[in-house]
Each structure stands twice: as C-alpha cells, then as structure tokens.
Design a protein around this motif. Structure first.
Motif, short mmCIF file in Angstrom:
data_model
loop_
_atom_site.label_atom_id
_atom_site.label_comp_id
_atom_site.label_asym_id
_atom_site.label_seq_id
_atom_site.Cartn_x
_atom_site.Cartn_y
_atom_site.Cartn_z
N VAL A 103 -45.42 -5.75 -18.34
CA VAL A 103 -45.55 -5.49 -16.91
C VAL A 103 -45.73 -3.99 -16.68
O VAL A 103 -45.00 -3.18 -17.25
N SER A 104 -46.70 -3.62 -15.86
CA SER A 104 -46.96 -2.21 -15.60
C SER A 104 -45.80 -1.59 -14.84
O SER A 104 -45.05 -2.26 -14.13
N VAL A 105 -45.66 -0.26 -14.98
CA VAL A 105 -44.54 0.45 -14.37
C VAL A 105 -44.47 0.24 -12.85
O VAL A 105 -43.40 -0.04 -12.31
N LYS A 162 -40.69 -15.65 -10.66
CA LYS A 162 -41.03 -14.43 -9.92
C LYS A 162 -42.29 -13.78 -10.48
O LYS A 162 -43.08 -13.20 -9.73
N LEU A 163 -42.49 -13.84 -11.79
CA LEU A 163 -43.71 -13.28 -12.38
C LEU A 163 -44.94 -14.02 -11.86
O LEU A 163 -45.97 -13.42 -11.57
N GLY A 182 -49.09 -14.64 -13.98
CA GLY A 182 -48.93 -15.86 -14.76
C GLY A 182 -49.19 -15.65 -16.24
O GLY A 182 -48.58 -16.29 -17.09
N GLY A 183 -50.12 -14.75 -16.58
CA GLY A 183 -50.40 -14.47 -17.98
C GLY A 183 -49.19 -13.89 -18.70
O GLY A 183 -48.92 -14.22 -19.85
N VAL A 184 -48.43 -13.02 -18.00
CA VAL A 184 -47.22 -12.45 -18.58
C VAL A 184 -46.18 -13.55 -18.80
O VAL A 184 -45.51 -13.61 -19.84
N ALA A 185 -46.04 -14.44 -17.81
CA ALA A 185 -45.08 -15.55 -17.93
C ALA A 185 -45.42 -16.44 -19.13
O ALA A 185 -44.54 -16.83 -19.91
N ASP A 209 -44.53 -18.18 -24.83
CA ASP A 209 -44.98 -18.30 -26.22
C ASP A 209 -44.11 -17.49 -27.16
O ASP A 209 -43.78 -17.93 -28.27
N THR A 210 -43.72 -16.28 -26.74
CA THR A 210 -42.97 -15.38 -27.61
C THR A 210 -41.56 -15.90 -27.88
O THR A 210 -41.07 -15.85 -29.01
#
Length: 379
Positions: free
Chosen positions: A291-293, A359-360, A366-369, A374-375
């Motif tokens: 996530v960007s700052v 919340k993401l 959604g890509g971050v979620a 996956d991780t």
C-alpha cells in the motif's frame, strides 16, 4: 420668440430606425462567426482577431505576438525542464528524478523535449497507482505448490500457476483428483474406523458390567447384611474401575469424533475456513510494502484509528514507514485484546484479517487484498 417643431409621422420614423436596428442585430453575430474560423489548428488566439503560432516542443512562451502574421517569442526550456508537445505555456515541466530509495534507476536522461525515463530495479516491478503515479514493488514469489507462468519484469509482477497434478481451489493449489471422491473415501474410512472402535468399547463395557453383576449376586443376598470381606472390596474396586473406564471412554470418543469430523468435512472447497493466526509484524510490513504511503492513513482511519493516535505516531517516529507501522499496530492490538499480547508476537486472528481485507477492497485495493490472501493462505 416662436419655436417651430417639425412633425414626423410614425411611418417615416419606422423607416428611419429600421436600418439601425438591423445593424445592431447582425454585426456582432457576423463578428463572432468570423473569429471562430480565423486561426488555423496549429495557432492560438491570445485576443480577438489575432492568431499566434504555438511554441515547438522543448520551448516555452515568453511573449505573444501582437498581430496576425507575427511570430510568438519562444525560448528553449531551462536545464532539468522539458516540454513534450506544442504549447503556449510560460513554464516548462520539471524533469522526473529517479530515486534509489524507491528502488528505481535511470534508463533515459531528461531532454528539452522528453521527461526522464526511470525503471524499477531487478526484483521489483512497476505498480501504477494512477495515470501518472507509480511505485516499485517487490516481485511476488510463487509458493511451493505453484510455478512461474510469467517471470517478474520491471513492468509486470510474477504470474504463478499450479504445478502439474495440482488444481486450484479457493485460490490454493491442491493435489489432483476429484474432491468429491476424496471426500467420499475419507467418509467411508472414517465410518469404518468409528464402527470398529464402538464395537470394541461395547464389548468391553458388556464384559465388565456382566462380571461385576455376577460377582455381586454371588457374594450378597437380600437377607444378609453387607460385609466388608475381601470379596466385597474386590467388587467395589471393579465398580470403580468400570466407572473410570466409562469416563475415559467418553473422553476418548469425544476427542475422536471432533478430530474425525474436522478431518472429513473440512475439505477444500467445502465451506469457508477460518484464516489461521499470523504474526502481526510480518503482516503489517507486507501491507506497508503493498500500500502506498498516502493511502496508509486512509486505511488506518477506516480501521478505526483516531486522528490523535495518528498524530502521536508521527511525533514518536520521524521515519514515515515506522510511523505507519505503529498506526497499524494500534489497530491490531486494540482488536486482538489481552489474549494477543506479547512483544513482537501478537497474533492477528480471522475477524481482524477479514476486516483488513474488507477495508482494502473499499479503497479499491482489491489486488492488494488478493495478494495478502495468497501470501498468508487466507481463504
């Protein structure tokens, strides 16, 4: 003294005023129509009736022309500035600087007509935040049950796919085979083992109860007082042994049933699985990498962290990354409660993980979620 007033009929007055009215109506319209089609596409109009040429790429405007046919006064862009198209702007754009801290390096220097071209270092890829903003993110590693379909490049992240003899279920790769057949085999095997255990338990209970009843009948009659002979003590010991056996048998069956139904019915693709607890620090640093700052503050506010707590974290930690880490830690500690305490070892359980992923997605991340799922193997 006499004043003579010339009389004019209404008809004569109307005839005199008509030309003036028509002139007032049509002259502005004709003037506007002529202005729209005066300047060619490559020119611009600084004022009515005047067309000036635009400055070429690599130049900026200093002074407009004063009349059609004259040339605009254009000068080259200063050093470390550029302009990549024809323009009539008075300022050139500042060249981009490739920053080591952002994991990027320069592959094409800035010129008067083009901006600097930066590229992510090896092991990182370009993640576009919007049309002009991007950041370099660390390339994803494929899990042990997956293999690379497309390697990570400076422009695209790694693309993974299940290995041969594996198939994807709920975003996880599972060994090949029909899930329904696997479930049926497990069910039949479990029922067989359960039946055998129950048979053994019933035989043992029947044997002990029969033995105790027979001995008690032989040693004691209704007309005889109860004695404390060795035989009676032996019967009492057998009774206590039987009671203990019932207790431990019940405990064993409860444990067996719970483990059996958990192993049989928790098959891939059959119902949701509660996310397993993860170490807090590992999860937070992964979120900060993805996530960007500027978006971290928005995320923690959605997660319920107060502005006063955000400001306190920024005052306590000058480094932006550590301040953002502290903000997410405040949220996680508040949600984990006393059971999750422990320096560096807080466990983030299912409900908190689900809140974070929700919340993401609200923030259009959604890509971050999905990458977190996956991780950390969240289903």
């Amino acid at each position: 003294m006499r004043f003579e007033v010339a009389c004019v009929s209404l008809r004569d007055a109307a005839l005199l005023m008509t030309p003036l009215v028509l002139q007032c109506l049509f002259v502005p319209v004709l003037g506007q129509g002529s202005e729209e089609h005066t300047c060619p596409p490559e020119d611009y109009s600084p004022k009515a009736g005047v067309c000036c040429n635009k400055c070429h790429p690599g130049f900026k405007l200093v002074e407009t022309c004063n009349a059609t046919g004259q040339r605009s006064n254009c000068v080259p862009c200063p050093q470390r500035q550029f302009m990549d198209k024809k323009n009539f702007f008075r300022y050139c754009r500042t060249c981009r600087r490739c920053k080591e801290i952002k994991k990027e390096y320069e592959i094409s220097a800035c010129t008067a007509e083009s901006n600097t071209v930066c590229q992510c270092k090896d092991g990182y890829y370009r993640y576009n935040i919007d049309a002009e903003t991007y950041e370099c993110r660390k390339c994803s590693q494929c899990p042990s049950d997956e293999e690379e379909k497309h390697i990570c490049t400076p422009l695209n992240n790694t693309v993974c796919e299940c290995k041969k003899s594996f198939y994807r279920v709920n975003k996880k790769c599972q060994p090949s085979g029909d899930p329904d057949k696997v479930f049926l085999v497990n069910l039949i095997a479990g029922i067989g083992v359960l039946s055998l255990v129950l048979l053994v338990v019933v035989v043992l209970i029947t044997y002990l109860v029969t033995k105790r009843f027979t001995q008690n009948k032989q040693l004691t009659t209704p007309s005889q007082p109860v004695d404390t002979s060795p035989e009676t003590s032996m019967v009492q010991r057998d009774l206590q042994t039987t009671t203990d056996f019932f207790f431990f048998s019940n405990l064993f069956l409860n444990l067996f049933f719970s483990s059996f139904f958990s192993s049989v019915f928790d098959q891939p693709g059959r119902g949701s699985v509660q996310p397993r607890p993860e170490r807090l620090s590992e999860l937070i640093y992964t979120v900060l990498d993805l996530v960007s700052v500027p978006q971290v503050k928005q995320l923690v506010r959605l997660l319920g962290v107060r502005d006063t707590e955000i400001e306190q974290a920024e005052m306590d930690y000058r480094h932006c990354r550590e301040a953002n880490y502290q903000m997410l830690r405040i949220w996680a500690e508040r949600g984990a409660g006393p059971s999750g305490a422990g320096r560096g070892g807080i466990l983030l359980h299912g409900p908190l993980l689900e809140e974070l992923l929700e919340k993401l997605r609200v923030m259009a991340l959604g890509g971050v979620a999905e990458q977190l799922e996956d991780t950390f193997g969240i289903q």
